[in-house]
Design an enzyme around this catalytic site. Structure first.
Site, PDB file in Angstrom:
ATOM      1  N   ASN A 213     -19.293 -64.415  32.781  1.00 35.57           N
ATOM      2  CA  ASN A 213     -19.963 -64.557  34.078  1.00 35.57           C
ATOM      3  C   ASN A 213     -21.310 -63.841  34.041  1.00 35.57           C
ATOM      4  O   ASN A 213     -21.682 -63.273  33.021  1.00 35.57           O
ATOM      5  CB  ASN A 213     -19.070 -64.037  35.212  1.00 35.57           C
ATOM      6  CG  ASN A 213     -18.740 -62.565  35.034  1.00 35.57           C
ATOM      7  OD1 ASN A 213     -19.621 -61.713  35.089  1.00 35.57           O
ATOM      8  ND2 ASN A 213     -17.464 -62.275  34.777  1.00 35.57           N
ATOM      9  N   ASP A 282     -11.141 -64.020  35.894  1.00 35.65           N
ATOM     10  CA  ASP A 282      -9.791 -64.263  36.431  1.00 35.65           C
ATOM     11  C   ASP A 282      -8.917 -65.027  35.434  1.00 35.65           C
ATOM     12  O   ASP A 282      -7.698 -64.953  35.498  1.00 35.65           O
ATOM     13  CB  ASP A 282      -9.899 -65.055  37.743  1.00 35.65           C
ATOM     14  CG  ASP A 282     -10.443 -64.179  38.861  1.00 35.65           C
ATOM     15  OD1 ASP A 282      -9.963 -63.039  38.998  1.00 35.65           O
ATOM     16  OD2 ASP A 282     -11.367 -64.622  39.576  1.00 35.65           O
ATOM     17  N   LYS A 292     -14.531 -70.903  14.091  1.00 41.39           N
ATOM     18  CA  LYS A 292     -15.272 -71.710  15.074  1.00 41.39           C
ATOM     19  C   LYS A 292     -14.648 -73.093  15.153  1.00 41.39           C
ATOM     20  O   LYS A 292     -14.476 -73.761  14.118  1.00 41.39           O
ATOM     21  CB  LYS A 292     -16.727 -71.810  14.632  1.00 41.39           C
ATOM     22  CG  LYS A 292     -17.596 -72.584  15.592  1.00 41.39           C
ATOM     23  CD  LYS A 292     -19.015 -72.713  15.067  1.00 41.39           C
ATOM     24  CE  LYS A 292     -19.808 -73.653  15.962  1.00 41.39           C
ATOM     25  NZ  LYS A 292     -21.046 -74.089  15.338  1.00 41.39           N
ATOM     26  N   PHE A 326     -14.786 -54.022  44.705  1.00 40.73           N
ATOM     27  CA  PHE A 326     -15.873 -54.842  45.229  1.00 40.73           C
ATOM     28  C   PHE A 326     -15.276 -56.184  45.631  1.00 40.73           C
ATOM     29  O   PHE A 326     -14.259 -56.600  45.062  1.00 40.73           O
ATOM     30  CB  PHE A 326     -16.951 -55.079  44.167  1.00 40.73           C
ATOM     31  CG  PHE A 326     -17.988 -54.000  44.108  1.00 40.73           C
ATOM     32  CD1 PHE A 326     -17.672 -52.737  43.635  1.00 40.73           C
ATOM     33  CD2 PHE A 326     -19.290 -54.243  44.523  1.00 40.73           C
ATOM     34  CE1 PHE A 326     -18.633 -51.736  43.571  1.00 40.73           C
ATOM     35  CE2 PHE A 326     -20.265 -53.255  44.466  1.00 40.73           C
ATOM     36  CZ  PHE A 326     -19.932 -52.006  43.993  1.00 40.73           C
ATOM     37  N   LYS A 340      -9.223 -58.586  51.103  1.00 40.73           N
ATOM     38  CA  LYS A 340      -9.049 -58.007  49.747  1.00 40.73           C
ATOM     39  C   LYS A 340      -8.686 -56.525  49.840  1.00 40.73           C
ATOM     40  O   LYS A 340      -7.864 -56.026  49.071  1.00 40.73           O
ATOM     41  CB  LYS A 340     -10.330 -58.171  48.926  1.00 40.73           C
ATOM     42  CG  LYS A 340     -10.349 -59.454  48.127  1.00 40.73           C
ATOM     43  CD  LYS A 340     -11.568 -59.643  47.254  1.00 40.73           C
ATOM     44  CE  LYS A 340     -11.572 -61.085  46.751  1.00 40.73           C
ATOM     45  NZ  LYS A 340     -12.836 -61.578  46.300  1.00 40.73           N
ATOM     46  N   LYS A 344      -5.164 -55.904  48.158  1.00 39.41           N
ATOM     47  CA  LYS A 344      -5.185 -55.145  46.905  1.00 39.41           C
ATOM     48  C   LYS A 344      -4.891 -53.658  47.131  1.00 39.41           C
ATOM     49  O   LYS A 344      -4.996 -52.854  46.216  1.00 39.41           O
ATOM     50  CB  LYS A 344      -6.530 -55.317  46.208  1.00 39.41           C
ATOM     51  CG  LYS A 344      -6.848 -56.765  45.804  1.00 39.41           C
ATOM     52  CD  LYS A 344      -7.932 -56.846  44.733  1.00 39.41           C
ATOM     53  CE  LYS A 344      -8.231 -58.297  44.368  1.00 39.41           C
ATOM     54  NZ  LYS A 344      -8.855 -58.444  43.057  1.00 39.41           N
TER      55      LYS A 344
END
Ligand code: PMT
Length: 406
Positions: A213, A282, A292, A326, A340, A344
């Site tokens: 990401n 995730d 490869k 966060f 959250k 959490k």
């Protein structure tokens, strides 16, 4: 708070920009607040304001010459660097930032900066194009990574005539507040171990490809640096980034979510808090190929499996301290972040609006608000990541002081 500057030994470095004359007011106010202010001026600074001004305002000698010795025969730049509680460079030109970033010591101030043992605060002021120049930005980043504190310039009218441009020297009151806060928070986390996660995880598909990401690590590294500046022992668990860890921080480099989870669990016992700024993937590829994968043999889909949710797992751990997460959200920010916080079992969630191009992943800014079990602690605000880091650490220090988990 008013007396925090009393008897503090401050070396004030003044360099050659138009704001040099404003440093006289800063020297005066610091002295009035009880600090012992010794000024070192660059040669260019003396073109804007005379050393006598600082001598008169502070009642202390002013150094302009690298080879000047003190009344006791000491080498001034070394003795000043050793005895200072803080070195403040205000205004700091692009030139002194470059010299300090590259270890150049060719005058009294740059040599003092290289010899300084204690904290350094730089207050840059310059033309907006000089500020924006990649060379200046790279020097700032290098300095910050080495633990130098930067009080960012303000946006406003500049001496060169630019209107509403970045580069303006902050008001004396702003600098004073910053310095008071600096001393007031220097040991608020002393004796505490804080774990910070940063960056994004890379989930390998084969030897060359991965799922990742856009996290740069800037937010987590800023938090780690701030926690360190507040006296904490900091363990920074980082996914791959291009950043250097702040000075004095213990860096544990990981690649995948599973490695990050393990590093967090291993370090949890004895830690006072965990701050998860990392963007943990995730999902991971269900199977990883060692070599490869040939393009022709790559199917048209990759099977994924869920990664563990580190925060959720740690929240149920008997060794847990304060837990801060966060929430990167692009809609219904407060509602989703609050859910959250509860789901959490966090103590604090930093709701982060990532729906804009000028903030969030990779940027120097986050549009964010802190939410604890009393609700949002203000409005969504565009924070420089260093300022958001300070807000989070201040909240944490209060939480630890109030014995949140007893
Ligand atoms: O690195 P930068 O470029 O500076 O960007 C900063 C940032 C945008 C990455 C950062 O400010 C941020 O928002 N980090 C959290 C990103 C994220 O993964 O958000 P989330 O809403 O998907 O996850 C919520 C929380 O759970 C996060 O604290 C995350 O670290 C944690 N999590 C997520 C997944 C997982 N498997 N385990 C976790 O612990």
């Amino acid at each position: 708070m008013e007396t925090i500057l009393k008897d503090k030994r401050i070396v004030l470095g003044v360099t050659g920009g138009i704001a040099a004359y404003k440093a006289a007011d800063l020297a005066s106010k610091l002295t009035q607040a009880g600090a012992v202010v010794k000024t070192i001026m660059s040669k260019n600074a003396t073109h804007f304001v005379g050393p006598l001004t600082f001598k008169a305002l502070t009642g202390q000698p002013v150094v302009t010459d690298l080879f000047a010795s003190g009344s006791d025969g000491s080498i001034q730049h070394v003795s000043l660097a050793e005895e200072a509680d803080l070195v403040v460079v205000a205004p700091a030109t692009a030139n002194i930032l470059a010299k300090a970033a590259h270890g150049i010591a060719d005058d009294a101030l740059s040599t003092t900066l290289l010899a300084a043992q204690g904290p350094i605060v730089m207050v840059p002021a310059m033309n907006n194009h000089m500020w924006d120049n990649p060379a200046t930005q790279a020097n700032l980043q290098t300095l910050q990574e080495r633990g130098v504190n930067i009080l960012a310039p303000e946006v406003g009218r500049l001496a060169c005539g630019s209107e509403q441009a970045v580069g303006r020297f902050p008001k004396t009151e702003t600098i004073l507040e910053y310095l008071k806060d600096f001393f007031a928070t220097a040991d608020i986390l002393a004796g505490k171990t804080i774990i910070v996660t940063a960056g994004g995880t890379h989930e390998p598909i084969d030897a060359v490809r991965f799922i990742g990401n856009r996290s740069s690590g800037k937010m987590g590294y800023a938090i780690a640096g701030r926690a360190k500046a507040c006296g904490a022992e900091v363990i920074l668990i980082s996914g791959p980034t291009n950043l250097r860890a702040p000075a004095g921080v213990r860096l544990i480099e990981v690649e995948t979510a599973l490695e990050m989870r393990q590093a967090v669990i291993d370090n949890l016992p004895g830690s006072a808090a965990l701050i998860m700024a990392a963007a943990v993937a995730d999902f991971r590829a269900a199977s990883k190929t060692n070599g490869k994968i040939k393009k022709e043999r790559m199917g048209d889909s990759i099977t994924l499996e869920l990664n563990p949710d580190i925060l959720q797992e740690v929240a149920g751990h008997k060794d847990r301290g304060v837990i801060i997460g966060f929430a990167a959200e692009s809609e219904n920010i407060i509602t989703h972040a609050t859910s959250k916080l509860e789901r959490k079992r966090l103590d604090l969630v930093v709701a982060n609006d990532i729906g804009r191009s000028d903030a969030g992943f990779g940027s120097d800014f986050n549009l964010a608000v802190l939410i604890d079990h009393d609700g949002p602690q203000g409005e969504l605000t565009m924070y420089r990541k260093s300022d958001l880091a300070s807000e989070i650490i201040d909240w944490l220090a209060r939480a630890l002081g109030s014995d949140l988990h007893s």
